[in-house]
Design a protein around this motif. Structure first.
Motif, PDB file in Angstrom:
ATOM      1  N   GLU A 110     -11.978   8.577  22.053  1.00  0.00           N
ATOM      2  CA  GLU A 110     -12.665   7.284  22.077  1.00  0.00           C
ATOM      3  C   GLU A 110     -13.036   6.858  20.646  1.00  0.00           C
ATOM      4  O   GLU A 110     -12.904   5.688  20.277  1.00  0.00           O
ATOM      5  CB  GLU A 110     -13.918   7.384  22.940  1.00  0.00           C
ATOM      6  N   TRP A 111     -13.487   7.831  19.874  1.00  0.00           N
ATOM      7  CA  TRP A 111     -13.815   7.565  18.471  1.00  0.00           C
ATOM      8  C   TRP A 111     -12.565   7.143  17.703  1.00  0.00           C
ATOM      9  O   TRP A 111     -12.590   6.198  16.910  1.00  0.00           O
ATOM     10  CB  TRP A 111     -14.442   8.821  17.857  1.00  0.00           C
ATOM     11  N   ARG A 112     -11.428   7.821  17.958  1.00  0.00           N
ATOM     12  CA  ARG A 112     -10.186   7.504  17.267  1.00  0.00           C
ATOM     13  C   ARG A 112      -9.744   6.077  17.591  1.00  0.00           C
ATOM     14  O   ARG A 112      -9.328   5.318  16.708  1.00  0.00           O
ATOM     15  CB  ARG A 112      -9.102   8.498  17.677  1.00  0.00           C
ATOM     16  N   GLU A 113      -9.883   5.730  18.867  1.00  0.00           N
ATOM     17  CA  GLU A 113      -9.445   4.395  19.297  1.00  0.00           C
ATOM     18  C   GLU A 113     -10.337   3.301  18.725  1.00  0.00           C
ATOM     19  O   GLU A 113      -9.853   2.288  18.214  1.00  0.00           O
ATOM     20  CB  GLU A 113      -9.451   4.339  20.829  1.00  0.00           C
ATOM     21  N   ASN A 114     -11.656   3.512  18.764  1.00  0.00           N
ATOM     22  CA  ASN A 114     -12.589   2.500  18.272  1.00  0.00           C
ATOM     23  C   ASN A 114     -12.508   2.328  16.756  1.00  0.00           C
ATOM     24  O   ASN A 114     -12.773   1.246  16.231  1.00  0.00           O
ATOM     25  CB  ASN A 114     -14.022   2.857  18.662  1.00  0.00           C
ATOM     26  N   SER A 115     -12.177   3.401  16.058  1.00  0.00           N
ATOM     27  CA  SER A 115     -12.146   3.348  14.592  1.00  0.00           C
ATOM     28  C   SER A 115     -10.741   3.132  14.040  1.00  0.00           C
ATOM     29  O   SER A 115     -10.565   3.117  12.817  1.00  0.00           O
ATOM     30  CB  SER A 115     -12.720   4.651  14.015  1.00  0.00           C
ATOM     31  N   ASN A 116      -9.770   2.987  14.933  1.00  0.00           N
ATOM     32  CA  ASN A 116      -8.376   2.755  14.514  1.00  0.00           C
ATOM     33  C   ASN A 116      -7.875   3.856  13.587  1.00  0.00           C
ATOM     34  O   ASN A 116      -7.266   3.597  12.537  1.00  0.00           O
ATOM     35  CB  ASN A 116      -8.239   1.387  13.832  1.00  0.00           C
ATOM     36  N   LEU A 117      -8.132   5.099  13.950  1.00  0.00           N
ATOM     37  CA  LEU A 117      -7.714   6.231  13.128  1.00  0.00           C
ATOM     38  C   LEU A 117      -6.326   6.687  13.573  1.00  0.00           C
ATOM     39  O   LEU A 117      -6.019   6.705  14.777  1.00  0.00           O
ATOM     40  CB  LEU A 117      -8.703   7.387  13.261  1.00  0.00           C
ATOM     41  N   PRO A 118      -5.475   7.075  12.642  1.00  0.00           N
ATOM     42  CA  PRO A 118      -4.109   7.498  13.002  1.00  0.00           C
ATOM     43  C   PRO A 118      -4.119   8.780  13.831  1.00  0.00           C
ATOM     44  O   PRO A 118      -5.039   9.593  13.749  1.00  0.00           O
ATOM     45  CB  PRO A 118      -3.427   7.704  11.653  1.00  0.00           C
ATOM     46  N   ASP A 119      -3.050   8.993  14.597  1.00  0.00           N
ATOM     47  CA  ASP A 119      -2.962  10.132  15.500  1.00  0.00           C
ATOM     48  C   ASP A 119      -2.843  11.461  14.762  1.00  0.00           C
ATOM     49  O   ASP A 119      -3.188  12.506  15.310  1.00  0.00           O
ATOM     50  CB  ASP A 119      -1.758   9.964  16.445  1.00  0.00           C
ATOM     51  N   ASP A 120      -2.318  11.437  13.529  1.00  0.00           N
ATOM     52  CA  ASP A 120      -2.111  12.696  12.815  1.00  0.00           C
ATOM     53  C   ASP A 120      -3.375  13.198  12.113  1.00  0.00           C
ATOM     54  O   ASP A 120      -3.355  14.254  11.480  1.00  0.00           O
ATOM     55  CB  ASP A 120      -0.982  12.545  11.797  1.00  0.00           C
ATOM     56  N   VAL A 121      -4.461  12.458  12.226  1.00  0.00           N
ATOM     57  CA  VAL A 121      -5.727  12.883  11.618  1.00  0.00           C
ATOM     58  C   VAL A 121      -6.483  13.774  12.601  1.00  0.00           C
ATOM     59  O   VAL A 121      -6.790  13.349  13.724  1.00  0.00           O
ATOM     60  CB  VAL A 121      -6.600  11.661  11.232  1.00  0.00           C
ATOM     61  N   LYS A 122      -6.770  15.015  12.198  1.00  0.00           N
ATOM     62  CA  LYS A 122      -7.539  15.926  13.036  1.00  0.00           C
ATOM     63  C   LYS A 122      -9.017  15.611  12.850  1.00  0.00           C
ATOM     64  O   LYS A 122      -9.573  15.795  11.766  1.00  0.00           O
ATOM     65  CB  LYS A 122      -7.247  17.378  12.658  1.00  0.00           C
ATOM     66  N   LEU A 123      -9.649  15.142  13.910  1.00  0.00           N
ATOM     67  CA  LEU A 123     -11.005  14.622  13.784  1.00  0.00           C
ATOM     68  C   LEU A 123     -12.055  15.721  13.723  1.00  0.00           C
ATOM     69  O   LEU A 123     -13.073  15.567  13.050  1.00  0.00           O
ATOM     70  CB  LEU A 123     -11.316  13.685  14.953  1.00  0.00           C
ATOM     71  N   LEU A 124     -11.841  16.829  14.406  1.00  0.00           N
ATOM     72  CA  LEU A 124     -12.873  17.857  14.473  1.00  0.00           C
ATOM     73  C   LEU A 124     -12.236  19.230  14.637  1.00  0.00           C
ATOM     74  O   LEU A 124     -11.270  19.394  15.390  1.00  0.00           O
ATOM     75  CB  LEU A 124     -13.839  17.600  15.627  1.00  0.00           C
ATOM     76  N   GLU A 125     -12.783  20.194  13.921  1.00  0.00           N
ATOM     77  CA  GLU A 125     -12.331  21.576  14.022  1.00  0.00           C
ATOM     78  C   GLU A 125     -13.539  22.492  13.892  1.00  0.00           C
ATOM     79  O   GLU A 125     -14.380  22.293  13.011  1.00  0.00           O
ATOM     80  CB  GLU A 125     -11.318  21.870  12.915  1.00  0.00           C
ATOM     81  N   LEU A 126     -13.637  23.471  14.785  1.00  0.00           N
ATOM     82  CA  LEU A 126     -14.704  24.466  14.695  1.00  0.00           C
ATOM     83  C   LEU A 126     -14.217  25.655  13.874  1.00  0.00           C
ATOM     84  O   LEU A 126     -13.170  26.236  14.161  1.00  0.00           O
ATOM     85  CB  LEU A 126     -15.134  24.929  16.093  1.00  0.00           C
ATOM     86  N   GLN A 127     -14.986  25.995  12.854  1.00  0.00           N
ATOM     87  CA  GLN A 127     -14.667  27.123  11.993  1.00  0.00           C
ATOM     88  C   GLN A 127     -15.842  28.084  11.985  1.00  0.00           C
ATOM     89  O   GLN A 127     -16.821  27.887  12.712  1.00  0.00           O
ATOM     90  CB  GLN A 127     -14.346  26.620  10.580  1.00  0.00           C
ATOM     91  N   TYR A 128     -15.784  29.114  11.172  1.00  0.00           N
ATOM     92  CA  TYR A 128     -16.868  30.088  11.145  1.00  0.00           C
ATOM     93  C   TYR A 128     -16.900  30.804   9.802  1.00  0.00           C
ATOM     94  O   TYR A 128     -15.905  30.876   9.080  1.00  0.00           O
ATOM     95  CB  TYR A 128     -16.724  31.114  12.279  1.00  0.00           C
ATOM     96  N   SER A 129     -18.072  31.305   9.443  1.00  0.00           N
ATOM     97  CA  SER A 129     -18.266  32.110   8.239  1.00  0.00           C
ATOM     98  C   SER A 129     -19.057  33.350   8.617  1.00  0.00           C
ATOM     99  O   SER A 129     -19.999  33.282   9.414  1.00  0.00           O
ATOM    100  CB  SER A 129     -19.043  31.331   7.162  1.00  0.00           C
ATOM    101  N   ASN A 130     -18.661  34.475   8.023  1.00  0.00           N
ATOM    102  CA  ASN A 130     -19.416  35.702   8.247  1.00  0.00           C
ATOM    103  C   ASN A 130     -20.804  35.585   7.641  1.00  0.00           C
ATOM    104  O   ASN A 130     -21.002  34.942   6.612  1.00  0.00           O
ATOM    105  CB  ASN A 130     -18.674  36.895   7.654  1.00  0.00           C
ATOM    106  N   LEU A 131     -21.760  36.237   8.254  1.00  0.00           N
ATOM    107  CA  LEU A 131     -23.147  36.179   7.792  1.00  0.00           C
ATOM    108  C   LEU A 131     -23.269  36.590   6.331  1.00  0.00           C
ATOM    109  O   LEU A 131     -24.058  36.009   5.574  1.00  0.00           O
ATOM    110  CB  LEU A 131     -24.022  37.081   8.672  1.00  0.00           C
ATOM    111  N   SER A 132     -22.491  37.573   5.908  1.00  0.00           N
ATOM    112  CA  SER A 132     -22.588  38.070   4.534  1.00  0.00           C
ATOM    113  C   SER A 132     -22.102  37.062   3.508  1.00  0.00           C
ATOM    114  O   SER A 132     -22.397  37.209   2.316  1.00  0.00           O
ATOM    115  CB  SER A 132     -21.778  39.368   4.388  1.00  0.00           C
ATOM    116  N   ASP A 133     -21.382  36.029   3.958  1.00  0.00           N
ATOM    117  CA  ASP A 133     -20.756  35.097   3.016  1.00  0.00           C
ATOM    118  C   ASP A 133     -21.495  33.771   2.879  1.00  0.00           C
ATOM    119  O   ASP A 133     -21.187  32.991   1.975  1.00  0.00           O
ATOM    120  CB  ASP A 133     -19.314  34.806   3.452  1.00  0.00           C
ATOM    121  N   ILE A 134     -22.456  33.504   3.751  1.00  0.00           N
ATOM    122  CA  ILE A 134     -22.991  32.136   3.785  1.00  0.00           C
ATOM    123  C   ILE A 134     -23.852  31.823   2.561  1.00  0.00           C
ATOM    124  O   ILE A 134     -23.956  30.666   2.152  1.00  0.00           O
ATOM    125  CB  ILE A 134     -23.790  31.875   5.082  1.00  0.00           C
ATOM    126  N   HIS A 135     -24.456  32.832   1.932  1.00  0.00           N
ATOM    127  CA  HIS A 135     -25.318  32.550   0.776  1.00  0.00           C
ATOM    128  C   HIS A 135     -24.515  32.009  -0.398  1.00  0.00           C
ATOM    129  O   HIS A 135     -24.999  31.149  -1.149  1.00  0.00           O
ATOM    130  CB  HIS A 135     -26.066  33.823   0.353  1.00  0.00           C
TER     131      HIS A 135
END
Length: 887
Positions: free
Chosen positions: A334-359
């Motif tokens: 819905e966001w892609r359609e309302n904002s006229n964003l191209p299909d090849d744009v990845k809008l959201l991705e969940l990633q992660y960082s180890n606790l030891s690395d966040i500082h």
């Protein structure tokens, strides 16, 4: 036929070193005969190569083990003798010994401090038992307002409120999970004790995932009920004294008063923790929790998960993608359609960082992140200062070497070998380095509090780091002793006894090796001097720059009412109470004060994406801060239409392209049924954000429905007697709200806090500059000593011929002016480049004019001339009869 070609000398020395004395003559004779034969057969290159190979073949246990392993040179008696001689020479050369020891001690102290800094940086969150299995989940999302068109993405640790439970339920890799929201404040009451405390919202798994020990309570049972609280020992003592807090009730007022039962006391988070807390309460009590739990478009909650042992990380990443597909894909499309964003744009991705690395992960903002480049920069400066200290030692050792030529001659005439002398002088270097280490450790103890203040650390010297500290200190000291003492040791041991004892030894020393190194030292100092001056001027510019509003004597006072309409009522009541108080000039309310957060809204106008900062205001906001209206008027409390009107800044007018802004409306809430609020005024641009940022579009509104509620009062007080005025404001508050604590800050101090990290690194640069200048001056002192020794005869002759003191002084010092000029010539381009990069972080900064470099150069020249004047004056005043009688 006798040939002048000889085998490699180092190979012969190696053979003499490992071969037993009784065999070396025979073995070496055979090898030399074979070398002569092979020279005629194979030529010089191959004969020399085969000689080396034959020596290497003799280096085997059958030969080596024929040595009698007796400590002929380094035995207890000799070590004691070396030690006595070292102490004697240190006492004899008090000035040079002090300068050497002090220079080395500064280098050692600086290295130790940087070691402690890097160790602290690397130790963040390492104390958690399950650190390798704990991860912070993050989002990488498309940012349609990003200025970086090549990488229009943002990374954030703030996720959907309901995501944590989904991860626990849907992902087999997730064993436990907790959300973590910190930074909110609430009124904390128990009995008659009422204060504002920092609140942290977590889930029950928090106490099982992280290694913060519960001093009282059971980690398996806390937070079984929504209205439980876990506090630190500091909070327990503050409210309960010596009483047992478990089972006691407290009242916490955020958006209304709620009673909580204390079910645990948790150890305070250490300084090297990415988490900090005073009062922990369940996530369910967080404002708007029920509204946001099923809203997948709301990002407000950091989330941590603990994975099962041996979890497949690739599968975990794939399952995170499945979560997006299952719960968020519809909203994204819905966001892609309302904002006229191209299909090849990845809008959201969940990633992660180890606790030891966040500082040390600066890509994702967090409350205690640190740029790892700081450690590299400080480590580089520490190494350079150590190198400078070693160079200084060499320079000063060469300066004093002529005083020991007779000693070397006598020792060699008495049968001392070159190796013994090398051991002796090397041992003296190590003794002096050990003395420097002791002084350096003392300097660390003295400077550690200031170093902590400069770096915003809480480093302590205790059992946890003392063993590593001593080990590092000892290793660094030995390296310094060996590296700094090696060249002087070989140089001193090379004196020829015949020349020395017969008076044929020349006192002239070759300083060609030293001069480039001193230039390098001074170039580094020049770089630091210029950088420190520019940093200081930029901080001075920030402090003195007209920000477009008057921040002086304005208090920012939280309304202590939470986010509700009660905040607006509190501001109005306080204004009425203060009307008769001459110490209070004006009172206004807003949703956020300077450097205490902000609210920004995005909207679409004619198909174009726009955004603006939003501030809740009232008719008294503009006059309290003395903002300048360039067009239109201020809010009028008597006009009902002004409750939905807007005042905007010039940046918003430019962004919209308006020519007559007072005839415009702004549909910033994207209400398609109307034109939007009318613009009634335009204020001159002012810096509501730090000078790191351009002045961006901003609007002010009195509409609580659209812009929010007033949570902060800005109270301008009389500048005549500030403490008395604050007491008057406190009295008014206590009359109006006796059940709520009175907290305040000055907004000029809040504004200054925006640049705390820059000021901190300016202080570190200043400290590094002072150390580098001091040690470089010691190097110049040594070079001046060498020059004075070299030109002793020349100066004596000049004085005999009638040269005046001033001409001799100029003669001896002019070369240092040239060295300093060369150093500044090398340092200026580098410092300009580095400071240009540093100033690029500020949208408003000083111009690096020639005068900054000129001032720095003059200061450096004065320091250099002051340093070398001792030797120049001493040599110029010397009696020529004394300097020429040995020549």
């Amino acid at each position: 036929m006798k040939t002048s070609v000889q085998p490699p000398k180092w190979a012969i020395d190696f053979l003499e070193w490992f071969c037993p004395d009784r065999l070396v003559e025979c073995v070496l004779g055979d090898l030399l005969e074979q070398f002569d034969d092979e020279l005629e057969l194979y030529g010089e290159r191959k004969a020399r190569r085969r000689f080396v190979w034959n020596v290497v073949r003799f280096f085997r246990p059958g030969i080596i083990l024929r040595n009698k392993f007796k400590l002929k040179i380094i035995n207890t008696i000799m070590l004691l003798s070396y030690f006595k001689i070292a102490i004697r020479n240190i006492r004899k050369q008090k000035l040079y010994s002090f300068i050497n020891a002090f220079g080395l001690s500064i280098g050692i102290a600086f290295c130790i401090l940087i070691y402690l800094f890097i160790q602290d940086e690397q130790s963040f969150d390492q104390f958690h038992v399950n650190k390798d299995r704990i991860f912070r989940v993050e989002e990488k999302s498309y940012d349609r307002w990003s200025e970086d068109k090549a990488y229009p993405y943002r990374h954030s640790a703030y996720l959907q409120t309901g995501l944590m439970q989904v991860l626990k339920d849907d992902l087999p890799e997730v064993q436990m999970g907790t959300r973590y929201n910190s930074g909110g404040r609430g009124v904390f009451r128990h009995g008659e004790k009422v204060f504002t405390e920092k609140l942290t919202y977590v889930d029950a798994d928090f106490f099982k995932m992280f290694s913060f020990p519960l001093l009282q309570g059971d980690a398996e049972k806390v937070f079984k009920d929504k209205y439980e609280a876990v506090i630190t020992p500091t909070i327990a003592e503050k409210y309960f004294g010596d009483e047992d807090p478990i089972g006691k009730t407290v009242e916490i007022d955020v958006n209304g008063t709620v009673t909580y039962t204390v079910t645990g006391v948790i150890q305070e988070a250490p300084a090297n923790s990415s988490f900090s807390f005073d009062v922990l309460i369940p996530q369910e009590n967080r404002m708007f929790y029920d509204r946001n739990i099923n809203r997948w478009g709301s990002y407000s909650t950091p989330t941590f998960v603990q994975l099962v042992e041996g979890a497949d990380m690739q599968q975990f990443s794939a399952n995170l993608d499945k979560v997006i597909e299952k719960y968020i894909a519809e909203d994204l499309e819905e966001w892609r359609e309302n904002s006229n964003l191209p299909d090849d744009v990845k809008l959201l991705e969940l990633q992660y960082s180890n606790l030891s690395d966040i500082h040390l992960n600066t890509k994702v903002s967090w409350q205690k992140t640190s740029d790892p480049q700081y450690s590299l920069i400080l480590g580089g400066i520490a190494i350079l200062i150590l190198i400078i200290a070693c160079i200084n030692y060499i320079s000063l050792a060469l300066t004093t070497s002529t005083a020991r030529r007779t000693e070397v001659g006598i020792r060699k005439a008495a049968g001392a070998k070159k190796g013994q002398l090398i051991y002796q002088f090397g041992f003296e270097s190590i003794v002096l380095a050990l003395i420097s280490m002791i002084i350096g450790l003392g300097l660390v103890v003295v400077f550690l509090p200031s170093f902590n203040e400069f770096t915003n650390k809480s480093i302590t010297l205790g059992g946890a780091n003392i063993s590593g500290l001593l080990a590092v200190s000892f290793v660094v000291t030995l390296l310094i002793g060996l590296l700094a003492g090696s060249y002087p040791a070989f140089f001193l041991s090379s004196f020829r006894p015949v020349q020395v004892l017969k008076g044929g030894f020349t006192s002239k020393l070759n300083a060609v090796f030293t001069k480039p190194l001193v230039v390098l030292q001074f170039a580094l100092s020049a770089f630091l001097i210029i950088s420190s001056v520019i940093m200081y001027r930029q901080m001075q510019y920030i402090t003195a720059k007209d920000l477009g509003y008057n921040k002086d004597q304005v208090l920012a006072i939280p309304t202590q009412t939470g986010y509700s309409k009660e905040g607006n009522k509190m501001v109005e009541r306080f204004r009425n109470y203060a009307a008769a108080e001459p110490s209070v000039i004006s009172v206004t309310g807003t949703n956020t004060s300077f450097n205490q957060g902000w609210s920004r809204s995005g909207y679409e106008i004619d198909g174009e994406q726009k955004q603006a900062y939003v501030y809740v205001a009232d008719p008294y906001y503009v006059p309290t801060l003395e903002l300048t209206l360039v067009e239109g008027r201020n809010f009028d409390p008597n006009l009902a239409s002004d409750s939905s009107a807007l005042i905007v800044n010039e940046a918003l007018v430019r962004d919209m392209g308006w020519e007559n802004p007072l005839q415009e409306h702004l549909n910033w809430r994207e209400d398609s049924t109307g034109l939007g609020p009318k613009i009634i005024g335009v204020v001159k641009d002012y810096h509501f954000l730090s000078l790191e940022n351009e002045i961006e579009p901003m609007l002010m509104s009195m509409n609580t429905k659209d812009a929010g509620f007033q949570t902060t009062m800005l109270v301008k007080i009389d500048h005549g007697n500030i403490p008395e005025s604050i007491d008057k404001v406190r009295s008014l508050w206590n009359e109006l709200a006796p059940d709520k604590p009175f907290d305040y800050t000055f907004i000029d101090e809040d504004v200054a806090k925006q640049y705390a990290s820059y000021k901190r690194w300016m202080n570190i640069m200043g400290l590094s500059t002072a150390f580098a200048i001091l040690i470089s001056c010691l190097g110049l002192f040594g070079l001046a000593g060498i020059n004075a020794v070299n030109r002793t005869k020349e100066i004596g002759i000049r004085k005999v011929l009638g040269a005046e003191l001033m001409s001799i002084f100029v003669l001896l010092n002019k070369q240092y002016v040239w060295l300093a000029l060369i150093a500044f010539t090398l340092a200026a381009p580098l410092s300009w480049y580095v400071m240009d990069q540093w100033l690029a972080d500020f949208k408003f900064s000083i111009a690096m004019g020639w005068e900054l470099f000129a001032v720095s150069m003059v200061a450096g020249l004065l320091v250099a001339l002051t340093t070398v004047s001792y030797h120049a004056i001493k040599t110029a005043l010397a009696n020529p009869a004394e300097t020429l009688k040995y020549e």
